[in-house]
Write a protein that holds these residues in place. Structure first.
Motif, PDB file in Angstrom:
ATOM      1  N   LYS A   1      32.071  28.116  -1.891  1.00  0.00           N
ATOM      2  CA  LYS A   1      31.434  29.344  -2.380  1.00  0.00           C
ATOM      3  C   LYS A   1      32.476  30.281  -2.958  1.00  0.00           C
ATOM      4  O   LYS A   1      32.260  30.885  -4.016  1.00  0.00           O
ATOM      5  N   LYS A   2      33.625  30.382  -2.287  1.00  0.00           N
ATOM      6  CA  LYS A   2      34.709  31.221  -2.814  1.00  0.00           C
ATOM      7  C   LYS A   2      35.178  30.689  -4.172  1.00  0.00           C
ATOM      8  O   LYS A   2      35.389  31.453  -5.107  1.00  0.00           O
ATOM      9  N   LEU A   3      35.341  29.353  -4.254  1.00  0.00           N
ATOM     10  CA  LEU A   3      35.751  28.744  -5.525  1.00  0.00           C
ATOM     11  C   LEU A   3      34.726  29.037  -6.622  1.00  0.00           C
ATOM     12  O   LEU A   3      35.087  29.378  -7.746  1.00  0.00           O
ATOM     13  N   ALA A   4      33.451  28.886  -6.295  1.00  0.00           N
ATOM     14  CA  ALA A   4      32.393  29.132  -7.280  1.00  0.00           C
ATOM     15  C   ALA A   4      32.403  30.590  -7.706  1.00  0.00           C
ATOM     16  O   ALA A   4      32.322  30.895  -8.903  1.00  0.00           O
ATOM     17  N   ASP A   5      32.514  31.487  -6.752  1.00  0.00           N
ATOM     18  CA  ASP A   5      32.504  32.913  -7.073  1.00  0.00           C
ATOM     19  C   ASP A   5      33.650  33.271  -8.012  1.00  0.00           C
ATOM     20  O   ASP A   5      33.460  33.995  -8.994  1.00  0.00           O
ATOM     21  N   VAL A   6      34.822  32.727  -7.744  1.00  0.00           N
ATOM     22  CA  VAL A   6      35.983  33.010  -8.596  1.00  0.00           C
ATOM     23  C   VAL A   6      35.848  32.297  -9.943  1.00  0.00           C
ATOM     24  O   VAL A   6      36.102  32.883 -10.990  1.00  0.00           O
ATOM     25  N   THR A   7      35.423  31.045  -9.918  1.00  0.00           N
ATOM     26  CA  THR A   7      35.298  30.255 -11.152  1.00  0.00           C
ATOM     27  C   THR A   7      34.317  30.903 -12.114  1.00  0.00           C
ATOM     28  O   THR A   7      34.573  30.999 -13.311  1.00  0.00           O
ATOM     29  N   PHE A   8      33.196  31.376 -11.600  1.00  0.00           N
ATOM     30  CA  PHE A   8      32.181  31.951 -12.457  1.00  0.00           C
ATOM     31  C   PHE A   8      32.536  33.357 -12.915  1.00  0.00           C
ATOM     32  O   PHE A   8      31.898  33.891 -13.808  1.00  0.00           O
ATOM     33  N   ARG A   9      33.561  33.952 -12.332  1.00  0.00           N
ATOM     34  CA  ARG A   9      34.010  35.282 -12.767  1.00  0.00           C
ATOM     35  C   ARG A   9      35.157  35.227 -13.754  1.00  0.00           C
ATOM     36  O   ARG A   9      35.589  36.260 -14.241  1.00  0.00           O
ATOM     37  N   GLN A  10      35.656  34.041 -14.067  1.00  0.00           N
ATOM     38  CA  GLN A  10      36.755  33.898 -15.024  1.00  0.00           C
ATOM     39  C   GLN A  10      36.326  34.435 -16.381  1.00  0.00           C
ATOM     40  O   GLN A  10      35.143  34.402 -16.718  1.00  0.00           O
ATOM     41  N   PRO A  11      37.298  34.887 -17.185  1.00  0.00           N
ATOM     42  CA  PRO A  11      36.941  35.280 -18.551  1.00  0.00           C
ATOM     43  C   PRO A  11      36.238  34.124 -19.245  1.00  0.00           C
ATOM     44  O   PRO A  11      36.703  32.992 -19.202  1.00  0.00           O
ATOM     45  N   GLY A  12      35.095  34.404 -19.823  1.00  0.00           N
ATOM     46  CA  GLY A  12      34.328  33.360 -20.488  1.00  0.00           C
ATOM     47  C   GLY A  12      33.425  32.600 -19.536  1.00  0.00           C
ATOM     48  O   GLY A  12      32.703  31.720 -19.941  1.00  0.00           O
ATOM     49  N   GLY A  13      33.446  32.947 -18.263  1.00  0.00           N
ATOM     50  CA  GLY A  13      32.605  32.269 -17.289  1.00  0.00           C
ATOM     51  C   GLY A  13      33.063  30.848 -17.065  1.00  0.00           C
ATOM     52  O   GLY A  13      34.012  30.378 -17.667  1.00  0.00           O
ATOM     53  N   ALA A  14      32.404  30.173 -16.203  1.00  0.00           N
ATOM     54  CA  ALA A  14      32.770  28.797 -15.880  1.00  0.00           C
ATOM     55  C   ALA A  14      32.544  27.877 -17.063  1.00  0.00           C
ATOM     56  O   ALA A  14      33.148  26.836 -17.166  1.00  0.00           O
ATOM     57  N   MET A  15      31.683  28.274 -17.969  1.00  0.00           N
ATOM     58  CA  MET A  15      31.369  27.414 -19.098  1.00  0.00           C
ATOM     59  C   MET A  15      32.208  27.744 -20.328  1.00  0.00           C
ATOM     60  O   MET A  15      32.120  27.067 -21.325  1.00  0.00           O
ATOM     61  N   GLY A  16      33.015  28.765 -20.236  1.00  0.00           N
ATOM     62  CA  GLY A  16      33.765  29.209 -21.402  1.00  0.00           C
ATOM     63  C   GLY A  16      35.040  28.449 -21.637  1.00  0.00           C
ATOM     64  O   GLY A  16      35.984  28.965 -22.196  1.00  0.00           O
ATOM     65  N   GLY A  17      35.111  27.246 -21.227  1.00  0.00           N
ATOM     66  CA  GLY A  17      36.296  26.440 -21.483  1.00  0.00           C
ATOM     67  C   GLY A  17      37.071  26.206 -20.209  1.00  0.00           C
ATOM     68  O   GLY A  17      37.585  25.137 -19.985  1.00  0.00           O
ATOM     69  N   GLY A  18      37.153  27.228 -19.368  1.00  0.00           N
ATOM     70  CA  GLY A  18      37.769  27.085 -18.070  1.00  0.00           C
ATOM     71  C   GLY A  18      39.266  26.860 -18.087  1.00  0.00           C
ATOM     72  O   GLY A  18      39.944  27.310 -17.191  1.00  0.00           O
ATOM     73  N   HIS A  19      39.797  26.199 -19.093  1.00  0.00           N
ATOM     74  CA  HIS A  19      41.203  25.835 -19.074  1.00  0.00           C
ATOM     75  C   HIS A  19      42.061  26.797 -19.884  1.00  0.00           C
ATOM     76  O   HIS A  19      43.120  27.191 -19.452  1.00  0.00           O
ATOM     77  N   ARG A  20      41.600  27.177 -21.031  1.00  0.00           N
ATOM     78  CA  ARG A  20      42.389  28.026 -21.920  1.00  0.00           C
ATOM     79  C   ARG A  20      41.546  29.178 -22.406  1.00  0.00           C
ATOM     80  O   ARG A  20      40.376  29.030 -22.697  1.00  0.00           O
ATOM     81  N   HIS A  21      42.193  30.311 -22.509  1.00  0.00           N
ATOM     82  CA  HIS A  21      41.526  31.491 -23.043  1.00  0.00           C
ATOM     83  C   HIS A  21      42.436  32.086 -24.103  1.00  0.00           C
ATOM     84  O   HIS A  21      43.643  32.079 -23.969  1.00  0.00           O
ATOM     85  N   HIS A  22      41.838  32.577 -25.150  1.00  0.00           N
ATOM     86  CA  HIS A  22      42.611  33.155 -26.243  1.00  0.00           C
ATOM     87  C   HIS A  22      42.516  34.667 -26.169  1.00  0.00           C
ATOM     88  O   HIS A  22      41.601  35.222 -25.595  1.00  0.00           O
ATOM     89  N   GLY A  23      43.463  35.334 -26.777  1.00  0.00           N
ATOM     90  CA  GLY A  23      43.418  36.793 -26.807  1.00  0.00           C
ATOM     91  C   GLY A  23      44.143  37.381 -25.621  1.00  0.00           C
ATOM     92  O   GLY A  23      45.091  36.807 -25.095  1.00  0.00           O
ATOM     93  N   LYS A  24      43.699  38.558 -25.171  1.00  0.00           N
ATOM     94  CA  LYS A  24      44.351  39.246 -24.067  1.00  0.00           C
ATOM     95  C   LYS A  24      44.453  38.345 -22.848  1.00  0.00           C
ATOM     96  O   LYS A  24      43.491  37.721 -22.440  1.00  0.00           O
TER      97      LYS A  24
ATOM     98  N   SER B   1      23.799  27.018  -2.168  1.00  0.00           N
ATOM     99  CA  SER B   1      23.450  27.102  -0.739  1.00  0.00           C
ATOM    100  C   SER B   1      24.061  25.951   0.051  1.00  0.00           C
ATOM    101  O   SER B   1      24.326  26.092   1.245  1.00  0.00           O
ATOM    102  N   SER B   2      24.275  24.819  -0.597  1.00  0.00           N
ATOM    103  CA  SER B   2      24.853  23.658   0.085  1.00  0.00           C
ATOM    104  C   SER B   2      26.379  23.734   0.187  1.00  0.00           C
ATOM    105  O   SER B   2      26.982  22.928   0.896  1.00  0.00           O
ATOM    106  N   PHE B   3      26.993  24.693  -0.501  1.00  0.00           N
ATOM    107  CA  PHE B   3      28.451  24.801  -0.518  1.00  0.00           C
ATOM    108  C   PHE B   3      29.003  25.255   0.827  1.00  0.00           C
ATOM    109  O   PHE B   3      28.397  26.058   1.533  1.00  0.00           O
ATOM    110  N   SER B   4      30.191  24.769   1.125  1.00  0.00           N
ATOM    111  CA  SER B   4      30.952  25.276   2.267  1.00  0.00           C
ATOM    112  C   SER B   4      31.446  26.672   1.899  1.00  0.00           C
ATOM    113  O   SER B   4      31.435  27.055   0.718  1.00  0.00           O
ATOM    114  N   PRO B   5      31.892  27.450   2.875  1.00  0.00           N
ATOM    115  CA  PRO B   5      32.439  28.779   2.547  1.00  0.00           C
ATOM    116  C   PRO B   5      33.578  28.711   1.517  1.00  0.00           C
ATOM    117  O   PRO B   5      33.651  29.553   0.625  1.00  0.00           O
ATOM    118  N   ASP B   6      34.432  27.690   1.627  1.00  0.00           N
ATOM    119  CA  ASP B   6      35.526  27.559   0.652  1.00  0.00           C
ATOM    120  C   ASP B   6      34.993  27.253  -0.744  1.00  0.00           C
ATOM    121  O   ASP B   6      35.498  27.774  -1.737  1.00  0.00           O
TER     122      ASP B   6
END
Length: 171
Positions: free
Chosen positions: A133-156, A126-131
């Motif tokens: 919030k966009k970053l959070a929305d995209v970050t949390f939708r990454q394969p593996g989620g925001a906690m899934g390593g964030g930097h590298r993903h294996h497989g497809k 709620s405290s986030f700026s619109p930008d």
């Protein structure tokens, strides 16, 4: 958003729970030392993810109180799940019923931790700026989620740039 946060907590709980460091073949490692090394590795993984999210979400000094509350929940959840997985790993000769009970305990702890994580993330989001919030929305939708390593993903799709990478590069 709920699905994303569930992914976040799951990744937090699962990643690093089995992290262990390797000792040289000539040096015998006691069970206590192995558990200690696994715990240190798990804590390092949690701290790495906290640092990654802090940077990725561009947390401001005004947002630090909400961020710290969220990060503390991540740490506590990670500690709880790490302990439960260590107990599960150490348990031997469990009956099928006991194994299922142990798994149910882990699942319940995960659900309880997820609720705490959502409760801590809501005021931060709620405290986030619109930008942000966009970053959070995209970050949390990454394969593996925001906690899934964030930097590298294996497989497809390994090695492909994610929308969060694009968003971070545009800022």
């Amino acid at each position: 958003m709920k699905k994303t946060l569930v992914t976040l907590a799951c990744a937090l709980a699962m990643s690093g729970a089995f992290a262990q460091t390797s000792a040289p073949a000539s040096a015998p490692v006691s069970a206590a030392a192995s558990v200690s090394a696994a715990k240190a590795g798990h804590e390092r993984n949690v701290e790495d993810r906290i640092a990654y999210l802090h940077t990725q979400l561009k947390i401001t000094s005004a947002q630090e109180p909400q961020w710290n509350a969220f990060a503390d929940v991540m740490r506590n959840n990670g500690q709880t799940m790490g302990q439960l997985f260590e107990r599960r790993k150490a348990a031997t000769n469990l009956s099928a019923v006991d194994d299922m009970k142990q798994y149910a305990t882990i699942a319940q702890a995960h659900a309880d931790g997820m609720k705490k994580l959502v409760d801590a993330f809501d005021p931060l989001y709620s405290s986030f700026s619109p930008d942000q919030k966009k970053l959070a929305d995209v970050t949390f939708r990454q394969p593996g989620g925001a906690m899934g390593g964030g930097h590298r993903h294996h497989g497809k799709g390994a090695g492909k740039q994610t929308p969060a990478d694009d968003a971070g590069a545009q800022s």
